[in-house]
Design a protein around this motif. Structure first.
Motif, mmCIF file in Angstrom:
data_model
loop_
_atom_site.group_PDB
_atom_site.id
_atom_site.type_symbol
_atom_site.label_atom_id
_atom_site.label_comp_id
_atom_site.label_asym_id
_atom_site.label_seq_id
_atom_site.Cartn_x
_atom_site.Cartn_y
_atom_site.Cartn_z
ATOM 1 N N GLU A 43 62.683 -35.439 79.409
ATOM 2 C CA GLU A 43 63.973 -35.449 78.718
ATOM 3 C C GLU A 43 63.738 -35.428 77.209
ATOM 4 O O GLU A 43 64.452 -34.772 76.474
ATOM 5 N N ASN A 44 62.741 -36.162 76.752
ATOM 6 C CA ASN A 44 62.413 -36.253 75.332
ATOM 7 C C ASN A 44 61.122 -35.464 75.093
ATOM 8 O O ASN A 44 60.030 -36.019 75.132
ATOM 9 N N THR A 45 61.267 -34.177 74.867
ATOM 10 C CA THR A 45 60.094 -33.317 74.717
ATOM 11 C C THR A 45 59.275 -33.677 73.482
ATOM 12 O O THR A 45 58.047 -33.581 73.514
ATOM 13 N N ASP A 46 59.934 -34.088 72.422
ATOM 14 C CA ASP A 46 59.197 -34.440 71.200
ATOM 15 C C ASP A 46 58.281 -35.630 71.427
ATOM 16 O O ASP A 46 57.132 -35.636 70.986
ATOM 17 N N LEU A 47 58.755 -36.648 72.129
ATOM 18 C CA LEU A 47 57.923 -37.812 72.417
ATOM 19 C C LEU A 47 56.790 -37.438 73.364
ATOM 20 O O LEU A 47 55.650 -37.874 73.184
ATOM 21 N N ALA A 48 57.068 -36.615 74.357
ATOM 22 C CA ALA A 48 56.019 -36.180 75.286
ATOM 23 C C ALA A 48 54.911 -35.439 74.531
ATOM 24 O O ALA A 48 53.722 -35.650 74.789
ATOM 25 N N ILE A 49 55.293 -34.602 73.596
ATOM 26 C CA ILE A 49 54.298 -33.881 72.790
ATOM 27 C C ILE A 49 53.522 -34.858 71.911
ATOM 28 O O ILE A 49 52.292 -34.790 71.826
ATOM 29 N N GLU A 50 54.216 -35.768 71.264
ATOM 30 C CA GLU A 50 53.563 -36.738 70.373
ATOM 31 C C GLU A 50 52.487 -37.542 71.094
ATOM 32 O O GLU A 50 51.341 -37.618 70.641
ATOM 33 N N VAL A 51 52.829 -38.124 72.231
ATOM 34 C CA VAL A 51 51.849 -38.959 72.929
ATOM 35 C C VAL A 51 50.818 -38.111 73.667
ATOM 36 O O VAL A 51 49.667 -38.522 73.808
ATOM 37 N N LEU A 55 46.737 -38.537 73.399
ATOM 38 C CA LEU A 55 45.895 -38.639 74.588
ATOM 39 C C LEU A 55 44.784 -37.596 74.546
ATOM 40 O O LEU A 55 43.612 -37.912 74.775
ATOM 41 N N CYS A 56 45.155 -36.378 74.237
ATOM 42 C CA CYS A 56 44.167 -35.291 74.232
ATOM 43 C C CYS A 56 43.160 -35.441 73.109
ATOM 44 O O CYS A 56 41.950 -35.315 73.331
ATOM 45 N N GLU A 57 43.650 -35.707 71.902
ATOM 46 C CA GLU A 57 42.751 -35.775 70.750
ATOM 47 C C GLU A 57 41.837 -36.991 70.779
ATOM 48 O O GLU A 57 40.663 -36.901 70.421
ATOM 49 N N GLU A 58 42.365 -38.142 71.217
ATOM 50 C CA GLU A 58 41.586 -39.380 71.147
ATOM 51 C C GLU A 58 40.755 -39.673 72.390
ATOM 52 O O GLU A 58 39.769 -40.397 72.303
ATOM 53 N N LEU A 59 41.128 -39.123 73.532
ATOM 54 C CA LEU A 59 40.400 -39.436 74.759
ATOM 55 C C LEU A 59 39.849 -38.197 75.464
ATOM 56 O O LEU A 59 38.656 -38.114 75.740
ATOM 57 N N LEU A 60 40.709 -37.246 75.752
ATOM 58 C CA LEU A 60 40.270 -36.122 76.576
ATOM 59 C C LEU A 60 39.325 -35.175 75.844
ATOM 60 O O LEU A 60 38.370 -34.682 76.450
ATOM 61 N N GLU A 61 39.551 -34.916 74.574
ATOM 62 C CA GLU A 61 38.627 -34.047 73.833
ATOM 63 C C GLU A 61 37.232 -34.666 73.747
ATOM 64 O O GLU A 61 36.243 -33.965 73.990
ATOM 65 N N PRO A 62 37.098 -35.969 73.425
ATOM 66 C CA PRO A 62 35.751 -36.554 73.439
ATOM 67 C C PRO A 62 35.090 -36.506 74.815
ATOM 68 O O PRO A 62 33.882 -36.249 74.919
ATOM 69 N N LEU A 63 35.851 -36.730 75.875
ATOM 70 C CA LEU A 63 35.283 -36.615 77.224
ATOM 71 C C LEU A 63 34.835 -35.180 77.482
ATOM 72 O O LEU A 63 33.753 -34.941 78.020
ATOM 73 N N ALA A 117 46.674 -40.005 81.869
ATOM 74 C CA ALA A 117 46.270 -38.873 82.699
ATOM 75 C C ALA A 117 45.133 -39.325 83.599
ATOM 76 O O ALA A 117 44.251 -40.067 83.171
ATOM 77 N N CYS A 118 45.180 -38.925 84.845
ATOM 78 C CA CYS A 118 44.070 -39.132 85.770
ATOM 79 C C CYS A 118 43.286 -37.823 85.758
ATOM 80 O O CYS A 118 43.867 -36.754 85.934
ATOM 81 N N VAL A 119 41.989 -37.917 85.497
ATOM 82 C CA VAL A 119 41.182 -36.712 85.355
ATOM 83 C C VAL A 119 39.975 -36.751 86.277
ATOM 84 O O VAL A 119 39.577 -37.802 86.775
ATOM 85 N N ILE A 120 39.431 -35.578 86.471
ATOM 86 C CA ILE A 120 38.183 -35.418 87.218
ATOM 87 C C ILE A 120 37.174 -34.815 86.246
ATOM 88 O O ILE A 120 37.500 -33.892 85.486
ATOM 89 N N ILE A 121 35.980 -35.346 86.277
ATOM 90 C CA ILE A 121 34.893 -34.795 85.475
ATOM 91 C C ILE A 121 33.976 -34.052 86.444
ATOM 92 O O ILE A 121 33.188 -34.679 87.164
ATOM 93 N N PRO A 122 34.123 -32.725 86.533
ATOM 94 C CA PRO A 122 33.338 -31.968 87.514
ATOM 95 C C PRO A 122 31.833 -32.219 87.415
ATOM 96 O O PRO A 122 31.153 -32.292 88.440
ATOM 97 N N TRP A 123 31.296 -32.353 86.212
ATOM 98 C CA TRP A 123 29.871 -32.630 86.034
ATOM 99 C C TRP A 123 29.466 -33.878 86.809
ATOM 100 O O TRP A 123 28.480 -33.879 87.527
ATOM 101 N N PHE A 124 30.280 -34.949 86.681
ATOM 102 C CA PHE A 124 29.930 -36.175 87.383
ATOM 103 C C PHE A 124 30.263 -36.086 88.872
ATOM 104 O O PHE A 124 29.568 -36.673 89.699
ATOM 105 N N MET A 125 31.277 -35.354 89.227
ATOM 106 C CA MET A 125 31.637 -35.189 90.641
ATOM 107 C C MET A 125 30.442 -34.655 91.429
ATOM 108 O O MET A 125 30.159 -35.119 92.533
ATOM 109 N N ASP A 126 29.724 -33.708 90.838
ATOM 110 C CA ASP A 126 28.525 -33.171 91.486
ATOM 111 C C ASP A 126 27.436 -34.233 91.583
ATOM 112 O O ASP A 126 26.766 -34.352 92.612
ATOM 113 N N LYS A 127 27.252 -35.008 90.526
ATOM 114 C CA LYS A 127 26.240 -36.075 90.544
ATOM 115 C C LYS A 127 26.583 -37.129 91.594
ATOM 116 O O LYS A 127 25.719 -37.612 92.316
ATOM 117 N N TYR A 128 27.873 -37.480 91.691
ATOM 118 C CA TYR A 128 28.335 -38.475 92.651
ATOM 119 C C TYR A 128 28.105 -37.989 94.083
ATOM 120 O O TYR A 128 27.670 -38.745 94.956
#
Length: 136
Positions: A43-51, A55-63, A117-128
């Protein structure tokens, strides 16, 4: 950003770049939405984009930089998708519990704005699969 009321608006919203490697459309996918035909749009697209950007810049990009490609398994949920999932035993907490978590466009009871966000790290999925301890 305007409410999503047309195909063109949805296409434009999905193309919003949240970070170097992530776009909004990746975070809108939902099995509940697809199977039951419930739109998964904020409903609030601006807030969804902001957060989503945070999420992407601070967590997902480093991962992504550390482990390679990150696959998004579950991320944004609309109020209606999350509520339906909760009511039908599809692994969704209540809407109130998911504000500022999977429901990106609603602050929590303390007015905190966040995204999950719940994510999968394919690199680790293979190791697991080869027997690696997930706690490494």
């Amino acid at each position: 950003m305007r409410a999503i009321t047309s195909y063109d608006a949805l296409e434009k919203f999905g193309r919003v770049r949240l970070s170097k490697n992530f776009f909004m459309r990746e975070f809108l996918y939902s099995e509940i939405s697809n199977l039951y035909g419930i739109p998964n749009l904020p409903e609030n697209t601006d807030l969804a984009i902001e957060v989503g950007k945070l999420l992407c810049e601070e967590l997902l990009e480093p991962l992504n930089a550390t482990f390679g490609r990150i696959a998004v398994r579950s991320a944004y949920r609309s109020l209606s998708v999350n509520s339906f999932g909760n009511e039908h035993g599809h692994n969704c907490a209540s809407n109130e519990s998911n504000f500022a978590h999977h429901i990106w466009d609603k602050p929590d009871e303390n007015e905190k704005k966040r995204a999950t966000a719940c994510v999968i790290i394919p690199w680790f999925m293979d190791k697991y699969a080869e027997g690696a301890d997930w706690r490494f």
